[in-house]
Write an enzyme that holds these catalytic residues in place. Structure first.
Site, PDB file in Angstrom:
ATOM      1  N   LYS A  55       0.845  -1.205   0.000  1.00 27.84           N
ATOM      2  CA  LYS A  55       0.000   0.000   0.000  1.00 27.84           C
ATOM      3  C   LYS A  55       0.876   1.249   0.000  1.00 27.84           C
ATOM      4  CE  LYS A  55      -3.686  -2.552   2.270  1.00 27.84           C
ATOM      5  NZ  LYS A  55      -4.209  -3.052   3.546  1.00 27.84           N
ATOM      6  N   GLN A  99      -3.946  -1.656   9.887  1.00 27.35           N
ATOM      7  CA  GLN A  99      -3.892  -2.974   9.239  1.00 27.35           C
ATOM      8  C   GLN A  99      -4.502  -4.043  10.142  1.00 27.35           C
ATOM      9  OE1 GLN A  99      -2.893  -3.648   6.014  1.00 27.35           O
ATOM     10  NE2 GLN A  99      -3.580  -5.737   6.388  1.00 27.35           N
ATOM     11  N   ASP A 122     -10.935   3.369   4.799  1.00 25.83           N
ATOM     12  CA  ASP A 122     -11.189   1.948   4.553  1.00 25.83           C
ATOM     13  C   ASP A 122     -12.531   1.513   5.139  1.00 25.83           C
ATOM     14  OD1 ASP A 122     -10.602  -0.498   3.415  1.00 25.83           O
ATOM     15  OD2 ASP A 122      -9.399  -1.203   5.094  1.00 25.83           O
TER      16      ASP A 122
END
Ligand code: NAP
Length: 293
Positions: A55, A99, A122
């Site tokens: 990413k 994450q 996200d």
């Protein structure tokens, strides 16, 4: 028959998204704004470290700043939330990605909830999820957004289709189900307690696999001509779909790798750029409801 089948190439979709983003990033940079994604990795899980690195590299290639924060595996919930709050307050940060998964001593839900809705690129907060479900302004989770983007890129109709989603996780199965519903699909959500899964999958015009089990969806479950989207990513570059067998039945299918994965990363970049534009009130039209059109 094989030549009539479409391999839904996620690399092409991702490239088109990144081409468009590149222009928008240049406009932001020309105005002195560096879009910035902060990624937080807690612990030393090698797969998670690889995802975060991928990413970050994708950000850098596009001129987006990637701020990587690595925290010790013994980090407490409070310490993690403190780091997230600092990033929330940092006007130079436009997106925050924690994450998943985090070490077990951490209350992951509490950590996700501490991310500011404006920087939740996200779609991990309950507020982001709810707004997305209602078709209101929020960034959807990146993998569900990627699935919709692939269908749109290949101009695959969603309205009126029966979509079967296998998996109901908060970041994947549930949000993609709601996004398909908002696009007027009739949606059936399956999970580990679903009876007669093979028969239900066999009803699907569109099948989304989000199970986390390699090659789980079998070819003989798939209706002839169905569209198969494999969100799974397991060790050995294996999806959640038995690709070769499902290819025989499907009219279109995403491969693994180079299917949903690259588009997920492109969506993360897109949401970060959207957020940078919003935070500086730039006029580029940011349609946060585009997935619900
Ligand atoms: P997850 O949180 O483990 O959820 C898995 C879901 O599958 C759960 O809802 C579970 O049901 C369901 N399930 C498990 N066994 C089943 C069975 N035998 N029959 C029917 N349903 C079953 O996984 P996730 O985070 O959603 O991820 C799913 C997959 O997507 C994984 O392969 C992951 O690596 C991949 N993924 C890919 C990307 C990407 O960028 N491409 C991003 C995120 C995730 P219950 O709810 O009943 O337990």
């Amino acid at each position: 028959m094989l030549e009539q089948k479409r391999i839904l190439d996620g690399s092409c979709v991702a490239q088109e998204i990144k081409n468009e983003l590149s222009e928008r990033v240049n406009l932001l940079l020309a105005k002195g704004v560096i879009p910035c994604l902060a990624t937080i990795l807690v612990g030393d899980d090698p797969a998670s470290a690889t995802y975060v690195r991928m990413k970050g590299n994708a950000c850098n290639r596009l001129g987006i700043e990637s701020r990587r924060i690595s925290l010790d595996k013994d980090t407490t919930t409070e310490q993690l939330i403190h780091v997230i709050q600092q990033l929330n307050e940092d006007s130079g940060v436009h997106g925050i990605l924690l994450q998943h998964p985090v070490p077990t001593q951490i209350d992951e839900r509490a950590a996700f909830e501490s991310i500011s809705i404006d920087k939740d690129v996200d779609g991990v907060t309950t507020m982001g999820f709810a707004q997305n479900a209602f078709g209101l302004a929020a960034y959807p989770s990146c993998t569900p957004a990627a699935i919709i983007a692939i269908l749109d890129y290949y101009q695959i109709p969603i309205e009126g289709k029966h979509a079967i989603v296998v998996g109901r996780s908060p970041i994947l199965g549930k949000p993609v189900s709601l996004m398909l519903l908002n696009r007027n699909a009739t949606v059936t959500i399956c999970h580990s307690k679903t009876n007669n899964l093979d028969k239900i999958v066999g009803l699907g015009d569109i099948v989304v696999a989000a199970v986390g089990k390699p090659r789980f969806i079998q070819g003989d479950w798939i209706k002839e001509g169905a569209i198969v989207l494999d969100a799974g990513y397991n060790a050995g570059n294996m999806g959640d779909v038995y690709y070769e067998a499902c290819l025989e039945k499907a009219s279109a299918i995403t491969p693994v790798p180079a299917g949903v994965g690259p588009v997920t990363i492109a969506m993360l970049l897109k949401h970060t750029v959207d957020s940078a534009e919003r935070s500086h009130s730039f006029s580029h039209s940011v349609n946060l409801n585009e997935f619900n059109k």
